[in-house]
Design a protein around this motif. Structure first.
Motif, PDB file in Angstrom:
ATOM      1  N   HIS A 102       0.834  -1.198   0.000  1.00 49.93           N
ATOM      2  CA  HIS A 102       0.000   0.000   0.000  1.00 49.93           C
ATOM      3  C   HIS A 102       0.870   1.249   0.000  1.00 49.93           C
ATOM      4  O   HIS A 102       1.962   1.258   0.573  1.00 49.93           O
ATOM      5  CB  HIS A 102      -0.934  -0.002   1.215  1.00 49.93           C
ATOM      6  N   ARG A 128      -5.960  -7.326  -6.429  1.00 47.29           N
ATOM      7  CA  ARG A 128      -6.013  -5.877  -6.213  1.00 47.29           C
ATOM      8  C   ARG A 128      -7.431  -5.373  -6.438  1.00 47.29           C
ATOM      9  O   ARG A 128      -8.166  -5.948  -7.232  1.00 47.29           O
ATOM     10  CB  ARG A 128      -4.991  -5.142  -7.052  1.00 47.29           C
ATOM     11  N   HIS A 137      -5.244   0.145  -5.215  1.00 46.05           N
ATOM     12  CA  HIS A 137      -4.387  -0.332  -4.120  1.00 46.05           C
ATOM     13  C   HIS A 137      -5.252  -0.689  -2.929  1.00 46.05           C
ATOM     14  O   HIS A 137      -6.330  -0.144  -2.774  1.00 46.05           O
ATOM     15  CB  HIS A 137      -3.380   0.756  -3.739  1.00 46.05           C
ATOM     16  N   PRO A 138      -4.744  -1.575  -2.084  1.00 43.94           N
ATOM     17  CA  PRO A 138      -3.424  -2.212  -2.087  1.00 43.94           C
ATOM     18  C   PRO A 138      -3.323  -3.332  -3.133  1.00 43.94           C
ATOM     19  O   PRO A 138      -4.339  -3.879  -3.545  1.00 43.94           O
ATOM     20  CB  PRO A 138      -3.324  -2.801  -0.674  1.00 43.94           C
TER      21      PRO A 138
END
Length: 192
Positions: A102, A128, A137-138
């Motif tokens: 992250h 993801r 993200h992560p």
């Protein structure tokens, strides 16, 4: 089998774009409502209940102090790029079964997204979130990626590793959660 994964927060950038746009100091320490960008990112990651490890620069004492207050382990590195930061975080947590990478300048990702990504990682090697097919993200990697992640260098992060790979995408509705802070003008709280 208990597949324990954790969150690596990459917080070792130099924030050059932020400074060139008139921002002062490190953007991670910039105020976003009542706390810093990094404090909000860390708070959301910790609220997921997953293990958290932060990679930051030796001179960023504010990030280090926040981590110390929350008893979050830190790796200090004079990082030359995101790849190097990821590698340092993964090597520091070689016993984990997976890593959710992250970015520290993404303070709006809610705890539930971390939890969902970690849960799906139990049955996929790469995971993801995405918003309308736009990856976010992560980015999560299972244990099979340890060797490649731990040897990353440069500034592309894990982008090169993902090329041509089958990444399991989780569609999320909250596009605002995928905003990052690159410029002083972006230091506005998300609308709830």
């Amino acid at each position: 089998m208990n597949r324990k994964a954790g969150i690596i927060i990459a917080a070792a950038g130099c924030a050059e774009r932020f400074k060139k746009a008139g921002g002062e100091g490190n953007k991670l320490n910039a105020l976003l409502n009542n706390s810093s960008v990094f404090a909000q990112t860390l708070r959301n990651a910790l609220a997921s209940g997953l293990q958290v490890h932060v990679v930051t620069r030796p001179e960023n004492s504010q990030v280090q102090a926040l981590c110390l207050a929350q008893q979050v382990p830190v790796t200090l590195i004079e990082s030359s790029g995101l790849g190097e930061s990821i590698a340092a975080g993964v090597r520091a947590n070689a016993n984990w079964q997976g890593w959710l990478v992250h970015l520290a300048d993404m303070p709006f990702v809610p705890p539930a997204v971390f939890v969902e990504v970690a849960d799906v990682l139990k049955s996929h090697t790469l995971v993801r979130p995405c918003v309308s097919t736009q990856p976010g993200h992560p980015v999560a990697f299972d244990r099979n990626w340890y060797s490649k992640l731990s040897q990353l260098t440069g500034d592309n992060g894990a982008r090169e590793l993902l090329r041509g790979e089958s990444v399991h995408l989780i569609e999320i509705e909250d596009a605002d959660s995928q905003r990052d802070i690159d410029l002083p003008s972006q230091l506005v709280q998300r609308s709830e």
